[in-house]
Design an enzyme around this catalytic site. Structure first.
Site, mmCIF file in Angstrom:
data_model
loop_
_atom_site.group_PDB
_atom_site.id
_atom_site.type_symbol
_atom_site.label_atom_id
_atom_site.label_comp_id
_atom_site.label_asym_id
_atom_site.label_seq_id
_atom_site.Cartn_x
_atom_site.Cartn_y
_atom_site.Cartn_z
ATOM 1 N N LYS A 1 0.829 -1.209 0.000
ATOM 2 C CA LYS A 1 0.000 0.000 0.000
ATOM 3 C C LYS A 1 0.866 1.262 0.000
ATOM 4 C CE LYS A 1 -3.071 3.052 0.674
ATOM 5 N NZ LYS A 1 -4.271 3.324 -0.059
ATOM 6 N N CYS B 1 -3.871 10.877 1.607
ATOM 7 C CA CYS B 1 -3.100 9.652 1.414
ATOM 8 C C CYS B 1 -1.715 9.926 0.880
ATOM 9 C CB CYS B 1 -3.852 8.760 0.432
ATOM 10 S SG CYS B 1 -5.592 8.680 0.800
HETATM 11 N N1 SAJ Z 1 -2.007 14.997 -8.608
HETATM 12 C C1 SAJ Z 1 -1.193 15.794 -9.399
HETATM 13 N N2 SAJ Z 1 -0.856 15.350 -10.636
HETATM 14 C C2 SAJ Z 1 -1.280 14.155 -11.121
HETATM 15 C C3 SAJ Z 1 -2.095 13.336 -10.311
HETATM 16 C C4 SAJ Z 1 -2.452 13.781 -9.052
HETATM 17 O O1 SAJ Z 1 -0.782 16.891 -8.992
HETATM 18 O O2 SAJ Z 1 -0.952 13.835 -12.265
HETATM 19 C C5 SAJ Z 1 -2.379 15.452 -7.256
HETATM 20 C C6 SAJ Z 1 -3.891 15.645 -7.089
HETATM 21 O O3 SAJ Z 1 -4.298 16.889 -7.575
HETATM 22 C C7 SAJ Z 1 -4.031 15.517 -5.584
HETATM 23 C C8 SAJ Z 1 -2.964 14.469 -5.243
HETATM 24 O O4 SAJ Z 1 -2.062 14.447 -6.332
HETATM 25 O O5 SAJ Z 1 -3.719 16.733 -4.933
HETATM 26 C C9 SAJ Z 1 -3.503 13.072 -4.994
HETATM 27 O O6 SAJ Z 1 -4.553 12.767 -5.909
HETATM 28 P P1 SAJ Z 1 -4.730 11.334 -6.608
HETATM 29 O O7 SAJ Z 1 -5.907 11.413 -7.482
HETATM 30 O O8 SAJ Z 1 -3.444 10.915 -7.234
HETATM 31 O O9 SAJ Z 1 -4.919 10.334 -5.399
HETATM 32 P P2 SAJ Z 1 -5.898 10.269 -4.109
HETATM 33 O O10 SAJ Z 1 -5.148 10.834 -2.947
HETATM 34 O O11 SAJ Z 1 -7.240 10.792 -4.396
HETATM 35 O O12 SAJ Z 1 -6.011 8.666 -3.951
HETATM 36 C C10 SAJ Z 1 -4.823 7.876 -3.828
HETATM 37 C C11 SAJ Z 1 -4.939 6.680 -4.803
HETATM 38 N N3 SAJ Z 1 -3.661 5.996 -4.887
HETATM 39 C C12 SAJ Z 1 -3.038 5.786 -6.077
HETATM 40 O O13 SAJ Z 1 -3.478 6.184 -7.132
HETATM 41 C C13 SAJ Z 1 -1.753 5.015 -6.034
HETATM 42 C C14 SAJ Z 1 -6.038 5.741 -4.320
HETATM 43 O O14 SAJ Z 1 -6.073 4.572 -5.140
HETATM 44 C C15 SAJ Z 1 -5.774 5.336 -2.862
HETATM 45 O O15 SAJ Z 1 -6.787 4.462 -2.371
HETATM 46 C C16 SAJ Z 1 -5.781 6.599 -2.033
HETATM 47 O O16 SAJ Z 1 -4.705 7.438 -2.487
HETATM 48 C C17 SAJ Z 1 -5.605 6.215 -0.570
HETATM 49 O O17 SAJ Z 1 -6.618 6.242 0.163
HETATM 50 O O18 SAJ Z 1 -4.495 5.829 -0.187
#
Ligand code: SAJ
Length: 406
Positions: A211, A265
């Protein structure tokens, strides 16, 4: 998925009714399990017992209502005896980025007196390596249980994406790691009753690090994009064009730069790796620092632009931590707007189309913000903002941290 035989007689106790616990509890309730959800906040318990929800997530309201109306989901402040206990409580970090496991520990202590021979206890909260064994199994042993023989303990990390929780809860593959093989087998059988994805068996420590590795992978990759955005800015190159061109290569897939990384996360979990292996987790730590440093860089950009005006009107678009959600947890946008306000950099106009009000900031319709502002600061790539066109904003300075304005 296995058939429903036996589900109706099984009782599940879910500890923590937040973004993971509530969807899980209501899904299990609609599958036919008798679910007792536990939360320490009385208001949350009352809201759920009325068939309503306290968080926003697509379709969750319908699922909770149906689980509560069927009588299969009830909430309370105290645990009850059950066949399966699922712990889905928060695991934040405290000073020095050290994991705060107090909620996990409290949940384990709460259930320990109710656990009986044959029960299964599952930890879903994102946790440092060793937590399932050192906190959950240890506390159960202190209560006289023989873990792996008469009581089964396993770790199964949640992996759902906010905004897609209900789909991903069923469709995603799951990793299940028990304390001992029998615990793994028991937990795998349980998840197979409601997960359509594959359920992979391993041990608890591997499941815990899996994880953390997933979220650290994403953090490191976002940090790469964010670092590129700083380099591009210095070189006078459009980072969005650069990323889209580089991604034409068949083995390159650069993520999107942004104003920083938020959510509960990705901005937190990598620290759980660093805390246990500070000398080894060098890249993971630097990625965290790069992503945490991005808001400062954005504020510097706004400050420089604002100096061109007597009193600049700054339109801040978005407060959420990512697109098309109302979730403000660890949002870099909130941090940036707060700092602009504290430093009194210009007059701030703030829009967040997914919220009607905010306790700290006055919110305005985004159209009004766009029309009145001298400087447009895009902080979230909400669909409403993706309609904005550069040609219509020629009179203004645009600082687009998400690459939405074309
Ligand atoms: N972000 C960027 N650029 C990107 C992708 C995301 O700046 O290209 C930023 C987003 O704007 C946000 C942050 O990253 O601020 C996180 O967003 P996210 O959509 O990547 O992830 P979360 O936090 O919504 O969910 C993540 C997911 N993990 C992965 O994709 C590996 C989800 O599957 C997990 O269940 C979740 O964390 C968790 O609960 O751990």
């Amino acid at each position: 998925m296995e058939n429903d035989m036996g589900i109706r007689d099984k009782k599940i106790c879910v500890l923590g009714l937040g973004y993971i616990g509530l969807p899980t509890a209501s899904l299990l309730g609609t599958k036919g399990y008798q679910v007792h959800g536990v939360d320490t906040v009385g208001e949350v318990v009352d809201t759920i017992n009325q068939g309503r929800i306290h968080i926003t997530e697509p379709d969750l309201d319908v699922l909770v209502k149906s689980a509560v109306q069927s009588g299969n989901l009830k909430a309370g402040k105290e645990p009850q005896p059950a066949d399966v206990f699922i712990i889905a409580v928060p695991t934040p970090f405290k000073d020095g980025h050290q994991p705060d496991l107090s909620h996990v520990e409290a949940a384990a202590r709460m259930i320990a007196p109710h656990v009986r021979a044959g029960n299964l206890v599952i930890l879903e909260s994102t946790s440092p390596v060793g937590t399932t064994e050192d906190v959950i199994a240890r506390i159960l042993r202190e209560h006289g249980h023989r873990v792996g023989t008469d009581v089964f303990v396993a770790y199964c990390p949640e992996r759902v994406l906010p905004g897609r929780i209900l789909t991903e809860l069923v469709e995603n593959d799951r990793i299940v790691g028990g304390v001992g093989e029998t615990s793994t087998e028991e937990a795998v059988s349980f998840y197979k009753t409601f997960v359509r994805g594959e359920v992979y068996a391993t041990n608890a420590r591997t499941a815990e690090l899996t994880k953390l590795a997933e979220n650290s992978f994403r953090d490191v990759n976002i940090a790469f994009a964010n670092e590129l955005s700083l380099i591009c800015d210095q070189e006078g190159i459009n980072v969005w064009e650069l990323v889209s061109l580089a991604n034409r290569h068949p083995r390159v897939n650069i993520l999107r730069p942004g104003p920083g990384v938020g959510g509960h996360c990705i901005a937190v979990d990598p620290w759980f790796v660093v805390s246990r292996a500070p000398a080894l987790a060098r890249l993971i730590r630097v990625a965290r620092e790069v992503n945490d440093g991005k808001p400062d860089w954005v504020i510097g950009k706004v400050r420089t632009s604002a100096e061109k005006f007597k009193k600049a009107v700054i339109g801040c678009l978005g407060l959420a931590f990512k697109a098309d959600v109302d979730d403000l947890r660890e949002s870099p946008a909130v941090g940036i707007v707060r700092r602009l306000k504290e430093e009194q950099i210009g007059e701030l106009l703030i829009a967040e189309p997914y919220l009607t009000r905010h306790k700290e900031f006055d919110l305005l319709p985004y159209e009004e913000v766009v029309s009145r502002a001298d400087i447009i600061l895009v902080l979230v790539d909400h669909k409403q903002f993706r309609k904005l066109r550069a040609a219509d904003l020629k009179e203004k300075i645009v600082i687009d941290t998400r690459g939405v304005i074309i």
